[in-house]
Design a protein around this motif. Structure first.
Motif, PDB file in Angstrom:
ATOM      1  N   ALA A   8     -21.242   9.559  13.773  1.00  0.00           N
ATOM      2  CA  ALA A   8     -21.830  10.330  14.874  1.00  0.00           C
ATOM      3  C   ALA A   8     -21.082  11.653  14.993  1.00  0.00           C
ATOM      4  O   ALA A   8     -19.862  11.695  14.861  1.00  0.00           O
ATOM      5  CB  ALA A   8     -21.742   9.548  16.177  1.00  0.00           C
ATOM      6  N   ILE A   9     -21.837  12.734  15.230  1.00  0.00           N
ATOM      7  CA  ILE A   9     -21.209  14.059  15.301  1.00  0.00           C
ATOM      8  C   ILE A   9     -21.681  14.827  16.542  1.00  0.00           C
ATOM      9  O   ILE A   9     -22.892  14.922  16.815  1.00  0.00           O
ATOM     10  CB  ILE A   9     -21.513  14.907  14.043  1.00  0.00           C
ATOM     11  N   ILE A  10     -20.710  15.362  17.283  1.00  0.00           N
ATOM     12  CA  ILE A  10     -21.006  16.297  18.373  1.00  0.00           C
ATOM     13  C   ILE A  10     -20.884  17.691  17.764  1.00  0.00           C
ATOM     14  O   ILE A  10     -19.782  18.135  17.420  1.00  0.00           O
ATOM     15  CB  ILE A  10     -20.025  16.110  19.554  1.00  0.00           C
ATOM     16  N   MET A  11     -22.030  18.335  17.579  1.00  0.00           N
ATOM     17  CA  MET A  11     -22.060  19.634  16.882  1.00  0.00           C
ATOM     18  C   MET A  11     -21.687  20.720  17.884  1.00  0.00           C
ATOM     19  O   MET A  11     -22.556  21.285  18.549  1.00  0.00           O
ATOM     20  CB  MET A  11     -23.469  19.898  16.341  1.00  0.00           C
ATOM     21  N   ASP A  12     -20.400  21.010  18.012  1.00  0.00           N
ATOM     22  CA  ASP A  12     -19.970  21.934  19.064  1.00  0.00           C
ATOM     23  C   ASP A  12     -19.295  23.170  18.469  1.00  0.00           C
ATOM     24  O   ASP A  12     -18.653  23.093  17.421  1.00  0.00           O
ATOM     25  CB  ASP A  12     -19.007  21.203  20.018  1.00  0.00           C
ATOM     26  N   GLY A  13     -19.451  24.284  19.173  1.00  0.00           N
ATOM     27  CA  GLY A  13     -18.746  25.510  18.785  1.00  0.00           C
ATOM     28  C   GLY A  13     -19.648  26.648  18.318  1.00  0.00           C
ATOM     29  O   GLY A  13     -19.149  27.678  17.864  1.00  0.00           O
ATOM     30  N   ILE A  33     -27.836  25.579  12.155  1.00  0.00           N
ATOM     31  CA  ILE A  33     -28.908  24.853  11.453  1.00  0.00           C
ATOM     32  C   ILE A  33     -28.536  24.650   9.983  1.00  0.00           C
ATOM     33  O   ILE A  33     -28.825  23.617   9.387  1.00  0.00           O
ATOM     34  CB  ILE A  33     -30.245  25.633  11.563  1.00  0.00           C
ATOM     35  N   ASN A  34     -27.884  25.652   9.384  1.00  0.00           N
ATOM     36  CA  ASN A  34     -27.490  25.534   7.971  1.00  0.00           C
ATOM     37  C   ASN A  34     -26.470  24.417   7.784  1.00  0.00           C
ATOM     38  O   ASN A  34     -26.526  23.670   6.800  1.00  0.00           O
ATOM     39  CB  ASN A  34     -26.928  26.859   7.453  1.00  0.00           C
ATOM     40  N   THR A  35     -25.535  24.292   8.744  1.00  0.00           N
ATOM     41  CA  THR A  35     -24.549  23.206   8.681  1.00  0.00           C
ATOM     42  C   THR A  35     -25.252  21.861   8.834  1.00  0.00           C
ATOM     43  O   THR A  35     -24.955  20.905   8.113  1.00  0.00           O
ATOM     44  CB  THR A  35     -23.492  23.372   9.792  1.00  0.00           C
ATOM     45  N   LEU A  36     -26.196  21.820   9.769  1.00  0.00           N
ATOM     46  CA  LEU A  36     -26.945  20.577  10.016  1.00  0.00           C
ATOM     47  C   LEU A  36     -27.630  20.107   8.719  1.00  0.00           C
ATOM     48  O   LEU A  36     -27.550  18.933   8.346  1.00  0.00           O
ATOM     49  CB  LEU A  36     -27.987  20.841  11.117  1.00  0.00           C
ATOM     50  N   ARG A  37     -28.244  21.032   8.001  1.00  0.00           N
ATOM     51  CA  ARG A  37     -28.939  20.689   6.757  1.00  0.00           C
ATOM     52  C   ARG A  37     -27.932  20.215   5.698  1.00  0.00           C
ATOM     53  O   ARG A  37     -28.126  19.191   5.044  1.00  0.00           O
ATOM     54  CB  ARG A  37     -29.721  21.892   6.236  1.00  0.00           C
ATOM     55  N   GLU A  38     -26.822  20.949   5.574  1.00  0.00           N
ATOM     56  CA  GLU A  38     -25.819  20.609   4.542  1.00  0.00           C
ATOM     57  C   GLU A  38     -25.211  19.226   4.809  1.00  0.00           C
ATOM     58  O   GLU A  38     -25.106  18.393   3.898  1.00  0.00           O
ATOM     59  CB  GLU A  38     -24.713  21.677   4.510  1.00  0.00           C
ATOM     60  N   ASP A 206     -19.027  26.719  10.819  1.00  0.00           N
ATOM     61  CA  ASP A 206     -18.063  26.821   9.707  1.00  0.00           C
ATOM     62  C   ASP A 206     -17.750  25.468   9.069  1.00  0.00           C
ATOM     63  O   ASP A 206     -17.029  25.399   8.072  1.00  0.00           O
ATOM     64  CB  ASP A 206     -16.731  27.420  10.205  1.00  0.00           C
ATOM     65  N   PHE A 207     -18.242  24.386   9.652  1.00  0.00           N
ATOM     66  CA  PHE A 207     -17.927  23.034   9.176  1.00  0.00           C
ATOM     67  C   PHE A 207     -18.681  22.772   7.865  1.00  0.00           C
ATOM     68  O   PHE A 207     -19.869  23.067   7.754  1.00  0.00           O
ATOM     69  CB  PHE A 207     -18.345  22.023  10.256  1.00  0.00           C
ATOM     70  N   THR A 208     -17.988  22.233   6.860  1.00  0.00           N
ATOM     71  CA  THR A 208     -18.633  22.032   5.555  1.00  0.00           C
ATOM     72  C   THR A 208     -18.597  20.551   5.148  1.00  0.00           C
ATOM     73  O   THR A 208     -17.863  19.751   5.752  1.00  0.00           O
ATOM     74  CB  THR A 208     -17.899  22.820   4.450  1.00  0.00           C
ATOM     75  N   SER A 209     -19.331  20.227   4.084  1.00  0.00           N
ATOM     76  CA  SER A 209     -19.315  18.841   3.607  1.00  0.00           C
ATOM     77  C   SER A 209     -17.926  18.478   3.060  1.00  0.00           C
ATOM     78  O   SER A 209     -17.543  17.312   3.094  1.00  0.00           O
ATOM     79  CB  SER A 209     -20.407  18.606   2.567  1.00  0.00           C
ATOM     80  N   ASP A 210     -17.153  19.466   2.595  1.00  0.00           N
ATOM     81  CA  ASP A 210     -15.767  19.182   2.168  1.00  0.00           C
ATOM     82  C   ASP A 210     -14.911  18.762   3.366  1.00  0.00           C
ATOM     83  O   ASP A 210     -14.095  17.844   3.257  1.00  0.00           O
ATOM     84  CB  ASP A 210     -15.126  20.425   1.516  1.00  0.00           C
ATOM     85  N   ASP A 211     -15.093  19.449   4.497  1.00  0.00           N
ATOM     86  CA  ASP A 211     -14.359  19.065   5.713  1.00  0.00           C
ATOM     87  C   ASP A 211     -14.714  17.627   6.095  1.00  0.00           C
ATOM     88  O   ASP A 211     -13.850  16.834   6.462  1.00  0.00           O
ATOM     89  CB  ASP A 211     -14.713  19.997   6.889  1.00  0.00           C
ATOM     90  N   LEU A 212     -16.004  17.316   5.999  1.00  0.00           N
ATOM     91  CA  LEU A 212     -16.453  15.967   6.346  1.00  0.00           C
ATOM     92  C   LEU A 212     -15.857  14.936   5.387  1.00  0.00           C
ATOM     93  O   LEU A 212     -15.358  13.885   5.817  1.00  0.00           O
ATOM     94  CB  LEU A 212     -17.993  15.896   6.330  1.00  0.00           C
TER      95      LEU A 212
END
Ligand code: IPE
Ligand code: IPE
Ligand code: MG
Length: 229
Positions: A8-13, A33-38, A206-212
């Motif tokens: 679960a993710i709170i998409m904040d910032g 939206i781009n982060t959401l898609r990635e 700025d959050f990426t799939s690498d961060d995840l």
């Protein structure tokens, strides 16, 4: 090693991201939206069964009308434009929250994407829309009373669980809030009772799939005891 079924993710910032760049807040939502898609496609490709994302809270109505209107339009546009992404990646789309408050075209768009992706079987992406945990629990209790589901033999805990918006979805294993603030803001209070929590300082755009992937690695090394030893 901890197993991850439900993230679960709170998409904040988004607002702070825009401010840092000298842009208006809504530009941050657009970029988000781009982060959401990635993140969604990464989860579909990496065997995550459920991804719940906090997109609009019951408290977000308190924002200026211009921002709320922008978010509603952006959501509708996203759901229409991204249909291909859901189909190509075998992603099932669902929502939690009370969408009755939304305008008719947006409700229609939500319902048709749910129907068009209902048999997809990689990731289930759940958008929390006009969602608040307290509202969800209140609605669950109202349903129990209205349908006379309670009897002397009932287990009230199971009854509440089975009337929540998340009734067919397992509890949250890992909960991430981007943007660095350490609060849950009325998100999945029942379902995240035993979730592992992470609050990366990175702003959502700025959050990426690498961060995840790094957070998931960390999560896997945590020992979850659930009150036992
Ligand atoms: C989260 O970003 C997106 C929504 C609540 C829709 P914010 O808009 O809360 O961004 P900050 O927290 O002000 O930076
Ligand atoms: C939580 O973020 C809601 C969403 C990300 C949709 P907020 O930015 O609205 O939360 P608060 O107001 O800082 O608690
Ligand atoms: Mg915020």
């Amino acid at each position: 090693m901890s197993i991850l079924k439900h993230l679960a993710i709170i998409m904040d910032g988004n607002g702070r991201w825009a401010k840092q760049k000298g842009k208006i807040r809504t530009q941050g939502h657009k970029e988000g939206i781009n982060t959401l898609r990635e993140i969604t496609t990464w989860c579909a490709k990496n065997n995550i069964a459920y991804l719940t994302l906090y997109a609009f809270s019951t408290e977000n109505w308190n924002r200026p009308k211009t921002e709320v209107d922008f978010l509603m339009k952006l959501l509708e546009k996203y759901l229409i434009q991204e249909k291909q992404t859901y189909l190509e990646n075998n992603i099932r789309f669902k929502t939690i929250g009370n969408i009755e408050a939304f305008n008719e075209p947006l409700k229609q768009t939500i319902q048709s994407l749910e129907a068009d992706t209902a048999t997809n079987s990689s990731l289930t992406q759940i958008l929390a829309l006009n969602y608040g945990s307290r509202d969800e629990i209140k609605r669950a209790c109202e349903k129990i009373i209205q349908t006379k589901a309670y009897s002397k033999e009932s287990d009230m805990g199971s009854l509440i669980q089975s009337h929540l918006d998340t009734k067919d979805i397992p509890d949250v294993d890992l909960l991430i809030r981007t943007g660095g603030e350490m609060r849950l803001s009325n998100f999945l209070l029942w379902q995240a009772s035993y979730a592992e929590l992470f609050f990366p300082p990175i702003l959502w755009p700025d959050f990426t799939s690498d961060d995840l992937a790094k957070i998931i690695q960390d999560f896997k090394n945590r020992t979850r005891r659930f009150g036992g030893l």
